[in-house]
Design a protein around this motif. Structure first.
Motif, mmCIF file in Angstrom:
data_model
loop_
_atom_site.group_PDB
_atom_site.id
_atom_site.type_symbol
_atom_site.label_atom_id
_atom_site.label_comp_id
_atom_site.label_asym_id
_atom_site.label_seq_id
_atom_site.Cartn_x
_atom_site.Cartn_y
_atom_site.Cartn_z
ATOM 1 N N VAL A 190 27.817 28.827 27.431
ATOM 2 C CA VAL A 190 26.418 28.890 27.033
ATOM 3 C C VAL A 190 26.241 27.916 25.873
ATOM 4 N N GLU A 191 25.418 26.884 26.098
ATOM 5 C CA GLU A 191 25.191 25.860 25.075
ATOM 6 C C GLU A 191 26.506 25.248 24.597
ATOM 7 N N GLY A 192 27.459 25.030 25.545
ATOM 8 C CA GLY A 192 28.726 24.395 25.207
ATOM 9 C C GLY A 192 29.762 25.313 24.602
ATOM 10 N N VAL A 193 29.448 26.611 24.377
ATOM 11 C CA VAL A 193 30.392 27.574 23.802
ATOM 12 C C VAL A 193 30.992 28.394 24.934
ATOM 13 N N GLY A 194 32.325 28.505 24.956
ATOM 14 C CA GLY A 194 33.011 29.225 26.027
ATOM 15 C C GLY A 194 33.018 30.729 25.814
ATOM 16 N N TYR A 195 32.808 31.490 26.884
ATOM 17 C CA TYR A 195 32.836 32.950 26.872
ATOM 18 C C TYR A 195 33.667 33.428 28.056
ATOM 19 N N THR A 196 34.158 34.674 27.963
ATOM 20 C CA THR A 196 34.900 35.307 29.050
ATOM 21 C C THR A 196 34.386 36.735 29.223
ATOM 22 N N ALA A 197 34.011 37.069 30.485
ATOM 23 C CA ALA A 197 33.556 38.427 30.808
ATOM 24 C C ALA A 197 34.567 39.055 31.768
ATOM 25 N N VAL A 198 35.095 40.223 31.395
ATOM 26 C CA VAL A 198 36.110 40.910 32.206
ATOM 27 C C VAL A 198 35.647 42.333 32.461
ATOM 28 N N ARG A 199 35.733 42.765 33.734
ATOM 29 C CA ARG A 199 35.463 44.167 34.079
ATOM 30 C C ARG A 199 36.527 44.623 35.070
ATOM 31 N N VAL A 200 37.037 45.843 34.848
ATOM 32 C CA VAL A 200 38.039 46.449 35.728
ATOM 33 C C VAL A 200 37.545 47.847 36.091
ATOM 34 N N VAL A 201 37.478 48.126 37.409
ATOM 35 C CA VAL A 201 36.993 49.414 37.909
ATOM 36 C C VAL A 201 38.122 50.078 38.682
ATOM 37 N N ARG A 202 38.346 51.382 38.458
ATOM 38 C CA ARG A 202 39.437 52.115 39.123
ATOM 39 C C ARG A 202 38.882 53.365 39.790
ATOM 40 N N ARG A 203 39.437 53.667 40.955
ATOM 41 C CA ARG A 203 39.023 54.866 41.696
ATOM 42 C C ARG A 203 39.423 56.120 40.915
ATOM 43 N N THR A 204 38.643 57.193 41.119
ATOM 44 C CA THR A 204 38.971 58.498 40.541
ATOM 45 C C THR A 204 39.386 59.439 41.655
ATOM 46 N N LYS A 205 40.014 60.553 41.296
ATOM 47 C CA LYS A 205 40.479 61.511 42.297
ATOM 48 C C LYS A 205 39.330 62.142 43.066
ATOM 49 N N SER A 206 38.129 62.158 42.463
ATOM 50 C CA SER A 206 36.980 62.782 43.126
ATOM 51 C C SER A 206 36.354 61.879 44.160
ATOM 52 N N THR B 222 35.436 54.639 37.987
ATOM 53 C CA THR B 222 35.059 54.529 36.574
ATOM 54 C C THR B 222 35.500 53.174 36.047
ATOM 55 N N THR B 223 34.772 52.698 35.054
ATOM 56 C CA THR B 223 35.112 51.402 34.447
ATOM 57 C C THR B 223 36.282 51.592 33.496
ATOM 58 N N LYS B 224 37.412 51.014 33.841
ATOM 59 C CA LYS B 224 38.622 51.136 33.021
ATOM 60 C C LYS B 224 38.600 50.154 31.851
ATOM 61 N N GLU B 225 38.018 48.976 32.066
ATOM 62 C CA GLU B 225 38.015 47.951 31.030
ATOM 63 C C GLU B 225 36.753 47.124 31.161
ATOM 64 N N ALA B 226 36.118 46.822 30.059
ATOM 65 C CA ALA B 226 34.952 45.940 30.012
ATOM 66 C C ALA B 226 35.031 45.181 28.699
ATOM 67 N N ARG B 227 35.024 43.848 28.753
ATOM 68 C CA ARG B 227 35.240 43.063 27.540
ATOM 69 C C ARG B 227 34.513 41.731 27.640
ATOM 70 N N LEU B 228 33.788 41.377 26.575
ATOM 71 C CA LEU B 228 33.153 40.070 26.448
ATOM 72 C C LEU B 228 33.759 39.371 25.242
ATOM 73 N N GLN B 229 34.291 38.153 25.466
ATOM 74 C CA GLN B 229 34.952 37.414 24.393
ATOM 75 C C GLN B 229 34.290 36.064 24.191
ATOM 76 N N ALA C 216 22.123 49.947 42.025
ATOM 77 C CA ALA C 216 22.907 48.819 41.499
ATOM 78 C C ALA C 216 23.916 49.238 40.464
ATOM 79 N N ARG C 217 23.766 50.470 39.907
ATOM 80 C CA ARG C 217 24.670 50.919 38.858
ATOM 81 C C ARG C 217 25.977 51.472 39.415
ATOM 82 N N LEU C 218 26.047 51.708 40.731
ATOM 83 C CA LEU C 218 27.278 52.241 41.321
ATOM 84 C C LEU C 218 28.390 51.212 41.200
ATOM 85 N N VAL C 219 29.597 51.697 40.887
ATOM 86 C CA VAL C 219 30.728 50.774 40.750
ATOM 87 C C VAL C 219 31.788 51.011 41.819
ATOM 88 N N ALA C 220 31.811 52.206 42.438
ATOM 89 C CA ALA C 220 32.843 52.500 43.435
ATOM 90 C C ALA C 220 32.815 51.548 44.617
#
Length: 793
Positions: free
Chosen positions: A81-97, A101-108, A59-63
């Protein structure tokens, strides 16, 4: 946790930007043909939160989440969650191999960034939701093929999940804090008991005695204050009588001191003589000033000696500059002749250089022809001009070139020397012309100044006359200065005498002021000597009347002093029982201090009694709290309360899941739990009990669905108030194994769950089930990847 919007791009089958809008959704179906990308939406939801997908072996694979036609997968989930707004963002990019890899991960949280890296974001999500990835996919999002995980889990894993979901740790923490509180209270009880034992006591009789003494001091203070007021008034009377007697004696002494100073009469004569001297000096000063003004008026019409002297000097300067102009003209004439000669020499040198240069060119031409002789043959055509050659040139022309070059060099040297001489002569002529021009301009300025001026002799006569007038004015000024100095000297002497007079007048004023209350005569203003004599006569007459007045003042002083002594004795008798009257301290202040001392003793005794009562109450309260905390700490030990609470939770969960399963299985199956294991009771097979793993695929789905619905209801009711409410449940497939009748029952259960206020999302390819739900997310697949369309029934 309740999702509101899901954005995908390059994720799984969704290559193009896609938005799934969950706003105002309570019950919805994600439908579409097999392989369209329905489960990818579930994958995107879990990946946005945890960065993992259950469908992969790891489950940990991202490719694998990246679309095969894209280099990058981007997913964004907006949720509450309990009426409070959140944003979860994840961006995964291919590598030459070939990996990713995870290029961006952000919780706001609104504009606040809670976490900004993959690992930190996953930890923050787990803390926010109270669930790990595995627990989330067993309770909230039930992915395709994972429905039976909770049903088939071991008892230990199942209990661990329930322990975290229901925050059993809070009870363990309460027990730990209760036992710690009991330990602290035990120490506090021992301390309080020792303090009470060590604390002294004051009897009621002792306290009453202190209060009685304080009352006596208050009465004495009141009487003493009254007597002190009387003493103050009597002391004022005694002081006034003594002051009046002292004043009478002082005035008598002042009268005897009044006598006319011996210097008064002689000072008057000296002042009169000084005034006459000032008047005479002032008149002489005025005569000197008038004479000086007349001389000044006479001098105003005469020429200025400085101007006359300047004109005489200008005549001398004109003679000097006339000589300079003559010398400059002579020098300029010589420079002009030298320039003319240099110009002629330069012209001659230029002509000579031109002639020698021309001869050199001719010699070079002939030398060239002579050099070309070897190419010529008499009678043959010339190679250059093709004319017949009659006579061959002579070779002597070569020697002529060298002579011509020497002549040119000599002529050039002469030419350069002539040019230098010409330039030097020109510069010299320019200088002489400049000097001559300056001399002539200066002479012209002087001539202009002397235009219309008298002759030198006339100027000398005028200058002598002007100097004589100036000397007379200076002599008059010296006479005026002397007269002014005499006025200042006479005035200074008069001022000095006036100062002496003022000093004697001040003495007169002081002598009169010393007896002014006796109404002495007013100054007449006719003279200081007269005023002094009048005051001295009055003082002699007034002193003879003072003896009788003094006897009356002495008798009054004796009377008021006796009254004061009587009151003072009474005052001492009142305060003596409480203070030392022989002390130098203020008696009233000492009495007040004694009262304050007794009050402090009373206050200390009352405070001691109050502190004993407070400590006794605190000891009783601590003893009672110790009993409660100690008992609660023992009850909440892990081997007691938690085991009992887990059994109760399992009973509630199995009861609800069993009731749901009976409904879904047409009253055939019932769930039981035995020592952590799930069993199924088959009522169509004589109530046989068997392991849940023996159920068929469709039966397993119904049992898992029943558990999932029961678990969702139980968490909402049994979890502590601080636990986040799980307002969403996602069911991915599983309905395909049901027959039509069972499917209808399962659909009704899902609809009932959606009506409870939770968001229920069913992922299915069964059109009949999808059509029953009010909101549908229809997933299709085209050349550019999967698409999602939201429709309302």
């Amino acid at each position: 946790m309740r999702p509101t919007t899901l954005d995908l791009k390059g994720f799984g089958t969704f290559r193009e930007p896609t938005t799934v809008d969950f706003e105002d959704v309570d019950l919805a179906a994600v439908s579409g043909p097999t392989g369209a990308g329905k489960s990818t939406i579930v994958d995107a939801l879990t990946f946005a939160l945890y960065g993992s997908v259950t469908r992969y072996d790891d489950a940990r694979l991202v490719a694998p989440v990246i679309n095969s036609m894209s280099n990058e997968a981007r997913v964004r989930l907006d949720f509450e969650v309990e009426g409070v707004g959140y944003t979860a963002v994840r961006v995964v990019r291919r590598t030459k191999s070939g990996g990713a890899t995870t290029k961006e991960a952000r919780l706001q949280r609104g504009d606040e960034v809670v976490a900004d890296d993959a690992k930190g974001m996953t930890s923050s999500v787990e803390e926010l939701l109270g669930l790990s990835f595995n627990q989330f996919t067993k309770t909230i999002v039930l992915p395709q093929g994972e429905f039976a995980t909770f049903l088939h889990d071991s008892g230990t894993d199942r209990q661990a999940l329930l322990r975290q979901l229901l925050e059993f740790g809070v009870y363990e923490e309460i027990g730990r804090q209760a036992r710690g509180l009991a330990d602290r209270l035990k120490g506090s009880i021992d301390t309080l008991a020792r303090r009470l034992e060590a604390m002294g006591e004051v009897s009621d009789e002792e306290l009453d005695q202190l209060r009685s003494v304080h009352a006596d001091i208050d009465k004495a203070a009141t009487k003493a204050k009254e007597l002190a007021g009387t003493l103050t008034e009597q002391q004022v009377a005694v002081d006034a009588a003594r002051a009046a007697l002292d004043e009478h004696d002082a005035h008598t002494a002042a009268l005897s001191d009044i006598a006319v100073p011996t210097a008064v009469e002689s000072l008057g004569k000296a002042i009169a003589g000084a005034q006459q001297a000032v008047s005479a000096a002032t008149e002489h000063e005025e005569r000197c000033r008038s004479r000086l003004q007349a001389l000044s008026a006479e001098a105003e019409g005469a020429p200025d000696p400085n101007e006359l002297q300047a004109l005489i000097a200008a005549y001398q300067e004109r003679d000097e500059w006339s000589s300079k102009v003559a010398e400059a003209e002579k020098s300029d004439l010589a420079a002009a002749g030298e320039l003319e000669r240099a110009t002629a020499a330069a012209g001659k040198a230029t002509t000579s250089l031109a002639d020698t240069t021309e001869r050199l060119e001719t010699a070079r031409h002939h030398a060239g022809l002579a050099t070309y002789q070897r190419h010529l043959v008499s009678g043959e055509p010339c190679p250059l001009c093709q004319q017949p050659v009659d006579t061959l040139p002579s070779m002597d022309a070569v020697d002529d070139v060298e002579a011509a070059e020497a002549a040119v060099a000599s002529a050039r040297s002469d030419h350069d020397a002539a040019a230098v001489a010409l330039r030097s002569a020109g510069e010299q002529r320019a200088r002489t012309e400049s000097v001559l021009r300056s001399c002539r301009e200066r002479l012209a300025d002087i001539e202009q100044r002397l235009a219309g001026a008298p002759s030198v002799d006339e100027l000398a006569e005028q200058l002598a006359e002007a100097r004589k007038t100036a000397e007379q004015r200076e002599e008059g000024r010296r006479e005026l200065d002397g007269a002014t100095s005499a006025v200042r000297s006479a005035t200074s002497q008069l001022d000095e005498l006036r100062t002496q007079e003022n000093a004697l007048r001040a003495g007169f004023g002081e002598a009169r002021d010393a007896v002014v209350v006796l109404d002495p005569p007013q100054p007449s203003g006719e003279g200081l000597a007269d005023d002094w004599q009048a005051l001295a006569r009055w003082a002699e007459e007034r002193a003879a009347l003072r003896a009788a007045e003094r006897k009356q003042l002495v008798d009054h002083h004796v009377e008021v002093s006796a009254a004061f002594a009587k009151t003072q004795g009474e005052f001492v008798s009142v305060v003596e029982p409480f203070v030392d009257t022989d002390s130098s301290d203020d008696i009233m202040l000492a009495l007040a201090r004694e009262g304050d001392r007794v009050v402090a003793q009373i206050s200390e005794a009352e405070k001691l009694a109050e502190e004993r009562a407070t400590l006794s109450a605190e000891l009783a309260s601590s003893t009672e709290r110790f009993a409660v905390a100690n008992e609660l700490g023992q009850l909440l030990k892990a081997n007691g309360f938690e085991r009992w609470l887990m059994d109760e939770v399992m009973d509630v969960l199995i009861e609800r899941a069993s009731a749901r399963l009976m409904e879904l299985s047409s009253e055939r199956y019932q769930l039981l739990h035995d020592d952590g294991s799930f069993l199924v009771v088959d009522h169509q097979n004589a109530g046989e009990r068997r392991d849940v793993k023996t159920l068929s695929g469709g039966e397993t789905f119904l049992a898992s669905l029943s558990l999932a619905l029961a678990l969702s209801d139980s968490i909402a009711e049994l979890a502590p108030a601080s636990t986040p409410r799980f307002e969403t449940i996602v069911l991915d497939e599983g309905f395909g194994a049901l027959d039509v009748e069972t499917l209808d029952v399962a659909a009704s259960a899902v609809e009932e769950l959606g009506a409870s206020g939770r968001m229920v999302i069913v992922v299915t390819h069964i059109a009949a089930l999808a059509e029953r739900l009010p909101t549908r997310f229809i997933v299709g697949k085209g050349p550019s990847g999967s698409t999602v369309t939201r429709t309302e029934q």
